[in-house]
Write a protein that holds these residues in place. Structure first.
Motif, short mmCIF file in Angstrom:
data_model
loop_
_atom_site.label_atom_id
_atom_site.label_comp_id
_atom_site.label_asym_id
_atom_site.label_seq_id
_atom_site.Cartn_x
_atom_site.Cartn_y
_atom_site.Cartn_z
N ILE A 97 0.83 -1.20 0.00
CA ILE A 97 0.00 0.00 0.00
C ILE A 97 0.87 1.26 0.00
O ILE A 97 0.64 2.20 -0.78
CB ILE A 97 -0.95 0.00 1.22
N VAL A 117 -10.57 3.54 -4.78
CA VAL A 117 -9.96 2.61 -3.84
C VAL A 117 -11.05 1.68 -3.29
O VAL A 117 -11.92 2.11 -2.54
CB VAL A 117 -9.25 3.34 -2.69
N PRO A 119 -11.29 -1.08 -0.82
CA PRO A 119 -10.42 -1.57 0.25
C PRO A 119 -10.66 -3.04 0.58
O PRO A 119 -11.25 -3.38 1.61
CB PRO A 119 -10.76 -0.66 1.43
N CYS A 121 -10.44 -6.42 2.01
CA CYS A 121 -9.84 -6.94 3.24
C CYS A 121 -9.97 -8.45 3.34
O CYS A 121 -9.13 -9.11 3.96
CB CYS A 121 -10.48 -6.31 4.46
N LEU A 138 -3.91 1.77 4.75
CA LEU A 138 -5.05 2.15 3.91
C LEU A 138 -5.59 3.51 4.35
O LEU A 138 -5.80 4.40 3.52
CB LEU A 138 -6.16 1.10 4.03
N ARG A 139 -5.84 3.64 5.64
CA ARG A 139 -6.43 4.87 6.16
C ARG A 139 -5.50 6.08 5.96
O ARG A 139 -5.93 7.15 5.54
CB ARG A 139 -6.73 4.74 7.65
N PHE A 143 -6.15 6.34 1.36
CA PHE A 143 -7.43 7.05 1.36
C PHE A 143 -7.28 8.54 1.02
O PHE A 143 -8.11 9.09 0.29
CB PHE A 143 -8.15 6.87 2.69
N VAL A 149 -13.72 6.01 -2.27
CA VAL A 149 -13.51 4.71 -1.62
C VAL A 149 -14.84 3.96 -1.62
O VAL A 149 -15.90 4.57 -1.48
CB VAL A 149 -12.95 4.85 -0.20
N PRO A 151 -16.01 0.75 0.22
CA PRO A 151 -16.03 -0.44 1.08
C PRO A 151 -17.41 -1.07 1.18
O PRO A 151 -18.44 -0.39 1.08
CB PRO A 151 -15.61 0.13 2.44
N GLU A 155 -16.03 -4.33 5.47
CA GLU A 155 -14.84 -3.46 5.41
C GLU A 155 -15.06 -2.17 6.18
O GLU A 155 -14.13 -1.65 6.82
CB GLU A 155 -14.49 -3.20 3.95
N LEU A 159 -12.67 -0.67 9.11
CA LEU A 159 -12.00 0.62 8.88
C LEU A 159 -12.40 1.70 9.87
O LEU A 159 -11.55 2.47 10.32
CB LEU A 159 -12.30 1.10 7.45
#
Length: 278
Positions: A97, A117, A119, A121, A138-139, A143, A149, A151, A155, A159
């Protein structure tokens, strides 16, 4: 549905990149992304982050691609071919990442190329596809570079530690995700199994945009998240505003779910192949 405009034969189409893992079963990952890219008339570019060993039943393991190779794929494409949009999928580790984020900035892509993105997982079977330590990367690293994003609810829980069960908690999750730095946050409602609908909620820090569709009754939904993000990236490459790109992606993945087919002994994939008969 209304499709994206096609480039005349012999002319160079728009280019969109997937930065993601390979699925040996062909249902998700870069394989799903490339199907959507091709069937929407865009030229697909690839930066492989990991090679998974999986089929319709589950993920047996994965091998991470060396960091210099991950970075080199992005650099090679950006410096020669160019791209109009990109999306990420399975990124496997914090090191990968961070490498992607650093390369994205170094190549001058941040601010000029839309980045979706997704994410990823875990697989739909619950098999881990991201080391737990990578959530912070990721955060903190990716991001803030994201245009959008996307999710799913599992996810979201990992997150921002919010369990989405209704519209109020979905709004809270969208606010928390947006606070991590992306321009837009989309909280997908496909995993809200108690609903007969699949409600998605988009947030830009000020306004909410709701997208809804009737839930397609199928167990064959492997690759749905990848396919949605890929279709959104294609629309962004065409210059669609983010809400319109999300609306297009929502229609696309709904039709792909409607056309999903059984494969192997587990969950079959959503199918972009319906486009060939339309």
């Amino acid at each position: 549905m209304t499709f994206l405009p096609l480039t005349p034969p012999g002319q160079t189409p728009l280019r969109v990149m997937t930065i993601a893992g390979s699925d040996s079963g062909g249902g998700a990952g870069i394989q799903a992304d490339m199907r959507t890219f091709a069937l929407l008339g865009l030229h697909g570019l690839v930066a492989v982050t990991a090679v998974t060993v999986q089929n319709s039943v589950g993920v047996k393991g994965f091998h991470e691609i060396p960091l210099d190779v991950v970075a080199g794929q992005i650099e090679a494409v950006a410096s020669d071919i160019g791209l109009q949009a990109a999306k990420t999928g399975m990124l496997a580790s914090s090191e990968i990442i961070e490498t992607i984020a650093d390369t994205w900035v170094a190549q001058g892509l941040h601010g000029s190329v839309p980045l979706v993105v997704d994410p990823v997982c875990a697989s739909m079977h619950g098999d881990p596809l991201l080391h737990p330590s990578a959530l912070n990367a990721l955060r903190d690293k990716l991001f803030p570079l994201a245009t959008l994003v996307t999710p799913n609810l599992d996810e979201v829980r990992l997150l921002v530690d919010i369990d989405v069960v209704d519209e109020e908690s979905q709004r809270a999750a969208a606010r928390a995700l947006h606070a991590l730095g992306p321009q837009w946050a989309l909280v997908k409602g496909g995993h809200l199994r108690s609903s007969s609908h699949s409600p998605d909620l988009l947030f830009d820090g000020t306004d909410f945009h709701a997208f809804d569709s009737t839930r397609i009754d199928t167990v064959h939904d492997h690759g749905a998240g990848d396919t949605l993000a890929a279709a959104i990236a294609c629309a962004l490459a065409h210059g669609y505003p983010v809400p319109d790109a999300v609306a297009f992606g929502k229609h696309w993945v709904t039709e792909c779910l409607r056309a999903a087919y059984p494969l192997g002994h587990g969950h079959g994939p959503v199918s972009a192949l319906f486009r060939l008969t339309t």
